[in-house]
Design an enzyme around this catalytic site. Structure first.
Site, short mmCIF file in Angstrom:
data_model
loop_
_atom_site.label_atom_id
_atom_site.label_comp_id
_atom_site.label_asym_id
_atom_site.label_seq_id
_atom_site.Cartn_x
_atom_site.Cartn_y
_atom_site.Cartn_z
N CYS A 151 27.89 51.13 43.45
CA CYS A 151 27.22 50.46 42.33
C CYS A 151 25.76 50.87 42.17
O CYS A 151 25.15 50.55 41.15
CB CYS A 151 27.31 48.95 42.50
SG CYS A 151 28.96 48.38 42.14
N1 CO8 Z 1 42.73 33.48 39.13
C1 CO8 Z 1 42.79 32.20 39.59
N2 CO8 Z 1 42.26 31.83 40.78
C2 CO8 Z 1 41.67 32.78 41.54
C3 CO8 Z 1 41.57 34.12 41.13
C4 CO8 Z 1 42.14 34.47 39.85
N3 CO8 Z 1 42.10 35.72 39.39
N4 CO8 Z 1 40.93 34.82 42.07
C5 CO8 Z 1 40.64 33.96 43.05
N5 CO8 Z 1 41.09 32.72 42.75
C6 CO8 Z 1 41.01 31.50 43.55
C7 CO8 Z 1 40.86 31.79 45.04
O1 CO8 Z 1 42.09 32.01 45.66
C8 CO8 Z 1 40.19 30.52 45.53
O2 CO8 Z 1 41.13 29.51 45.69
P1 CO8 Z 1 40.97 28.45 46.90
O3 CO8 Z 1 39.66 27.76 46.65
O4 CO8 Z 1 42.16 27.57 46.73
O5 CO8 Z 1 40.94 29.25 48.16
C9 CO8 Z 1 39.31 30.13 44.36
O6 CO8 Z 1 39.84 30.78 43.21
C10 CO8 Z 1 37.88 30.59 44.57
O7 CO8 Z 1 37.89 31.95 45.02
P2 CO8 Z 1 36.59 32.72 45.41
O8 CO8 Z 1 35.76 31.87 46.32
O9 CO8 Z 1 36.97 34.09 45.86
O10 CO8 Z 1 35.92 32.79 43.96
P3 CO8 Z 1 34.45 33.11 43.63
O11 CO8 Z 1 33.88 31.94 42.93
O12 CO8 Z 1 33.70 33.66 44.79
O13 CO8 Z 1 34.61 34.29 42.56
C11 CO8 Z 1 34.29 36.67 42.52
C12 CO8 Z 1 35.20 35.52 42.94
C13 CO8 Z 1 34.17 36.63 41.01
C14 CO8 Z 1 34.91 37.98 42.97
C15 CO8 Z 1 32.89 36.47 43.14
O14 CO8 Z 1 33.00 36.19 44.51
C16 CO8 Z 1 31.98 37.66 42.97
O15 CO8 Z 1 31.74 38.14 41.89
N6 CO8 Z 1 31.39 38.13 44.08
C17 CO8 Z 1 30.47 39.24 44.04
C18 CO8 Z 1 31.26 40.44 44.14
C19 CO8 Z 1 30.50 41.69 43.85
O16 CO8 Z 1 29.49 41.74 43.20
N7 CO8 Z 1 31.03 42.72 44.34
C20 CO8 Z 1 30.49 43.99 44.09
C21 CO8 Z 1 31.64 44.84 43.87
S1 CO8 Z 1 31.25 46.20 42.92
C22 CO8 Z 1 30.66 47.45 43.88
O17 CO8 Z 1 30.01 47.29 44.84
C23 CO8 Z 1 31.02 48.82 43.46
C24 CO8 Z 1 32.19 49.30 44.17
C25 CO8 Z 1 32.62 50.59 43.57
C26 CO8 Z 1 33.38 50.45 42.30
C27 CO8 Z 1 34.82 50.13 42.51
C28 CO8 Z 1 35.65 50.47 41.31
C29 CO8 Z 1 37.11 50.09 41.49
#
Ligand code: CO8
Length: 374
Positions: A157
């Site tokens: 990123c």
């Molecule tokens: N639908 C419904 N429910 C869901 C879903 C979904 N799609 N996904 C997760 N849930 C559920 C989970 O199972 C969890 O349930 P429970 O509480 O019962 O366990 C609940 O929702 C909450 O889950 P999370 O705690 O995981 O949810 P968050 O509020 O943390 O949101 C995010 C998830 C949106 C992924 C968030 O954590 C986030 O954005 N984090 C930052 C991530 C980030 O910035 N990463 C960077 C990645 S990009 C990068 O570095 C580049 C890589 C190279 C590129 C790659 C290209 C492929």
């Protein structure tokens, strides 16, 4: 007036196809239900875990993403395939990623009032390149008829900001007179569309910037690069194990651990303070107060991350005018996110206005450039 290094043009190429949250979730849920039905006995006996269902409202609330553009839509929503379908191109054809890069590069050149003759260095910097060699940058260089040199670099990123720092340093050192930094992010090929937690995160796009000396600049909307700062700190929380060694380790080259996967919660918690501290210390090192920033072109991974980072520094929520959001339309486009924001929201700034481009992501890697409108 003393010479400086400037960003004199920025280009944004957007793919023709898009996928809404609703379309994506309908496809994933149909696939998950089929998987659960086909594996009902193993799931009941505890040998396999049932696939949970996804939800469009969760995606929008948790990330701010409503839609994403994709280079190829065919295949990604097909529950018997669950990955995009790209036609193979022969060695004599322009490669997919070079095609995206060239489209963005031409837009950046036009914005900077430049032709390929003004460029002598091409950096293709992004999260993945479709092959190791010949470099995509050299293919782009050849297609545009640029004399000089080019190379690819991968910093997930932060590839765009790290590439821009290389460009700025090259112009400062006199090893290049005009640099194209191009970010063709073809992320959809590495998205695991069968993983509920990450199937919604990424989109495809290409951005490009022209970096040159102010002495040669002919652009109305140029920005002096006051300073750049790059930092990395090793973390396994965002990972893709796909690589050329897969062939000799006899692993499944398409296994889930080969594709993008992350511990999103941990990333959120760890990266937000790192990014906020990084921006603050970078500004301080230049004697600039946070309150002086007119614009924050932040990495676009998650709306809540951006709100948290800007609030931590400003002591209040940043307005959309101060910290524009593009991830509702584009999703996370790896390194291109902050550059899309810059491309779309820069020409209203007045001479002397200061802004910061900041990326943060896998590695971890954080990069920032402090810009001042000329
Ligand atoms: N639908 C419904 N429910 C869901 C879903 C979904 N799609 N996904 C997760 N849930 C559920 C989970 O199972 C969890 O349930 P429970 O509480 O019962 O366990 C609940 O929702 C909450 O889950 P999370 O705690 O995981 O949810 P968050 O509020 O943390 O949101 C995010 C998830 C949106 C992924 C968030 O954590 C986030 O954005 N984090 C930052 C991530 C980030 O910035 N990463 C960077 C990645 S990009 C990068 O570095 C580049 C890589 C190279 C590129 C790659 C290209 C492929």
């Amino acid at each position: 007036m003393n010479s400086s290094v400037v960003i004199s043009g920025v280009g944004l190429w957007t793919p023709a196809h898009s996928i809404s949250n609703e379309e994506l979730v309908a496809s994933y849920n149909a696939w998950a239900e089929q998987y659960n039905a086909q594996n009902a006995i193993a799931i009941e006996q505890g040998e396999l875990e049932a696939k949970p269902l996804s939800s469009a409202s969760f995606i929008e609330k948790a990330s701010g993403i409503k839609s994403r553009y994709v280079y190829a839509k065919e295949g990604a929503l097909d529950i018997d395939r669950m990955r995009p379908m790209l036609p193979t191109r022969s060695d004599d054809e322009v490669s997919h990623q070079a095609e995206m890069a060239i489209a963005a590069a031409n837009k950046a050149l036009a914005a900077a009032n430049k032709t390929p003759a003004d460029i002598d260095m091409v950096i293709v910097s992004c999260a993945y390149t479709q092959r190791s060699y010949p470099a995509i940058a050299i293919e782009v260089q050849s297609a545009l008829g640029i004399e000089g040199f080019g190379f690819d670099m991968l910093v997930a990123c932060s590839a765009a900001t790290f590439g821009l720092q290389r460009a700025v340093d090259a112009v400062k050192a006199g090893t290049a007179k005009g640099v194209l930094v191009i970010n063709p992010e073809l992320t959809s090929a590495q998205v695991n569309y069968m993983d509920r937690d990450s199937h919604f995160i990424f989109g495809d796009v290409a951005t490009a910037t022209v970096v040159e000396c102010s002495d040669t600049c002919q652009s109305e909307h140029a920005f002096d690069v006051l300073s750049s700062k790059c930092v990395t700190a090793y973390s396994n929380n965002i990972r893709s194990n796909f690589g050329y060694l897969t062939r000799v380790t006899d692993e499944d080259p398409y296994g889930a651990d080969k594709l993008f996967h992350q511990n999103g919660r941990k990333v959120f918690k760890e990266v937000c303070p790192m990014a906020a501290d990084h921006i603050e210390s970078h500004l301080n090192s230049e004697g600039i107060q946070v309150s002086q920033l007119k614009r924050w072109w932040l990495h676009q991974a998650n709306i809540n991350m951006n709100l948290l980072i800007s609030k931590r520094l400003l002591g209040r929520d940043a307005s959309l005018e101060e910290a524009p959001v593009v991830l509702d339309e584009y999703a996370n486009t790896a390194s291109a996110g902050s550059i899309i924001a810059f491309a779309k929201y820069h020409d209203d700034l007045q001479p002397g206005d200061i802004g910061v481009i900041c990326s943060f992501g896998a590695g971890y890697s954080i990069g920032s450039l402090i810009l001042k409108k000329r």
